[in-house]
Every structure is written in structure tokens, then in C-alpha cells.
Write an enzyme that holds these catalytic residues in place. Sequence first.
Site, PDB file in Angstrom:
ATOM      1  N   GLU A  34      12.768  57.808  24.785  1.00  0.00           N
ATOM      2  CA  GLU A  34      12.513  59.240  24.781  1.00  0.00           C
ATOM      3  C   GLU A  34      12.221  59.747  23.371  1.00  0.00           C
ATOM      4  OE1 GLU A  34      15.720  58.442  27.967  1.00  0.00           O
ATOM      5  OE2 GLU A  34      15.053  57.605  26.062  1.00  0.00           O
TER       6      GLU A  34
ATOM      7  N   ALA B 128      13.631   7.867  41.449  1.00  0.00           N
ATOM      8  CA  ALA B 128      14.957   7.315  41.730  1.00  0.00           C
ATOM      9  C   ALA B 128      15.632   6.809  40.470  1.00  0.00           C
ATOM     10  CB  ALA B 128      14.839   6.199  42.761  1.00  0.00           C
TER      11      ALA B 128
END
Length: 339
Positions: free
Chosen positions: A52, A167
Site C-alpha cells: 500500500e 532397482a
Amino acid sequence: MNESQAMQRALERAARARGLAEPNPLVGCVLLRGGAVIGQGHHECFGAAHAEVNALADARARGHDPAGATALVTLEPCSHTGKTGPCADALIQAKVARVVGAMTDPDPRVSGRGFDRLRSAGIDVAVGVEEAAARDLNAPFIKRVTTGLPFVTLKWAQTLDGATASATGHSQWISGPASRRRVHELRAVSDVVMVGSGTFLADAPRLTARDVAVRRVARRVVVSRSGRVSSEQAGDIEVMTDPLEEGLRRLASEGATHVLVEGGARLSGELLSAGLVDRVLVFVAPSLCGDPSALPAVVTGPCPTMDQVKKLRLCAVERVGEDVMLDYRVGGRTKPKID
């Protein structure tokens, strides 16, 4: 320009400070008179002037008196003094005629008091314009101030058939360079980058943002509650031994708003099972592994029927290089955006 369009611009301004304003919220402000923008600004970084104040200064620098204007703000103007003065007072002193807020500030120090102060000064106040977008923008801030927990994002890369590593644990590289750059950009605006002990020991990740503009140097954390990773092994990476929720609360109390978790499967599964995850980002590569022993992204435990699976909500689908990024939320509501 109408108020909805002006608020959208304010939200765009607010988003510019991602990675700079935290642990404060991202806030933007647009001043409107007669459908024309006379000033705009955003909270640019933590400790600096609020949105603001910057918008009022911008209007005056352009030769406009903000008196009588409408201020569109993405979050309720603050009513308390912190590192800066109350923004509600700045708007009152500027004699704006109307303030439109996207949402009420969930911070208990504000939480309606800013709007009440404006109304008491005779300023017309409306709340709820583009509220859903404002809540999405500040979801990490909202979670931290309302729950004491940081916003947690899980991220992983996988093949089309769901493998995140072979894996043998080999995973470099499933995704392409554009996706890897996107991950570095995420690290560059996160407060914490976290991995599990298995991922740390298998990959020795640096967890740093490289070859991108770094807005926030994230704390690097390896979760090792079983003692698999010692502080000597971790070096300058922090070892977290707390229970998960307790550890996340501690990080939030120390200013962490957004935690990026990059694996492994057991840590991700525990976080999901405990309800501690807010967002899931999946980078899907155009490749197939085909190995039934390949490692999955998440491990939680037995799931005998499909009605017991964890449901996610798709928010966006985006092509990133040759990969596809899927952006999910855990709970809530958003219509998917497909790029």
C-alpha cells in the site's frame, strides 16, 4: 479497468516477490480512479515498505493525489506496527475513498482489525474480490499462520510407468534439462529443501539452486530419525532427527514458510500418510522402465483395494521441455489449467 481486473494486476504484482518477501505474505496494491490505474506497488522484500505504501508513493511520483481513489489490495491492510507502520493508517492518511481487499488476513494480529480501522475512518470497504486466487497465491503463508506448519511440496521425476529409480537405485537422469532447471528455480524460492536419509546416501544430492537467480538460500535438511546419517556424513547439511510433524513445526517457528521435499519414497509416504503435504509436483518423462523391481515415488504400506488410495486434485498440466509437469494439491478445489 474494473475492480476485478485491477485486483488481478495487484496479484500479478504480489507474485513478483515470491522468494523475497517470506515469511511475510505476498501482497500487491493498485490504486484506481475512474477506471484508470494511478499507482501500483507490491511488498518487494522482507522488512521493506508494504504494498500500500509503495502504491501511494507511485501515485504521487506520477503526479496523482490518491485522495478519493479506490485501493485494491490482495490482503487486508495491516493494523499493527512491525518492521513498518500500519498500512491501514497510510491509506486513511492518504484519504482514499474505498478499499477493496481480496481476503481477510489470517494473521491473528490483523484478522479483520485492518478493515475495521478503515471503516471507522469512514472509508468504504469491500472484501472478497478474486479471493480464491489470493488464497492460492498465499497458501504457504496462510498455512503457517493458521496451523504453525509450513507449506510442504513433494517433488519427484518418474518414467511413464511410475519408476523414480532403477532397482539398483540409479536415477540420473529421468527428467530432461528443462525440468531440472525448473527444480532449481523451485529451490531458489524455497525456505527448506529436504530429503530422506536413503536418498541422501544413494545420491549425495547438493540440494542447492544452481544456474538460476537465487532469491532465497534454502536450508538444506536430511531427515534421519534412525541415525542412518550422522552430522559428520551430512557435512554442512542439517540432520533432522525430530518426529516429522514436530520437526516441521520447529522449522516454521524458525521462519520457514515453504518446504520442498525431493524424496525419497518412504519420507514422501510418511508425510502423505500424516496429512502434512499440500502440493505434489510430478515431472513425467517420455520413457518406460519396465522393471517390476524399479523404485516407486511413494511407499506407505499395503493398499489391498483401490478405494484406499490417496486422492489428489489436479491443478495444472504443463509441458516442460520433453517432459510433462503435473501439479496437484492435497484437498481443496481448483480447476486444472492445461498448457
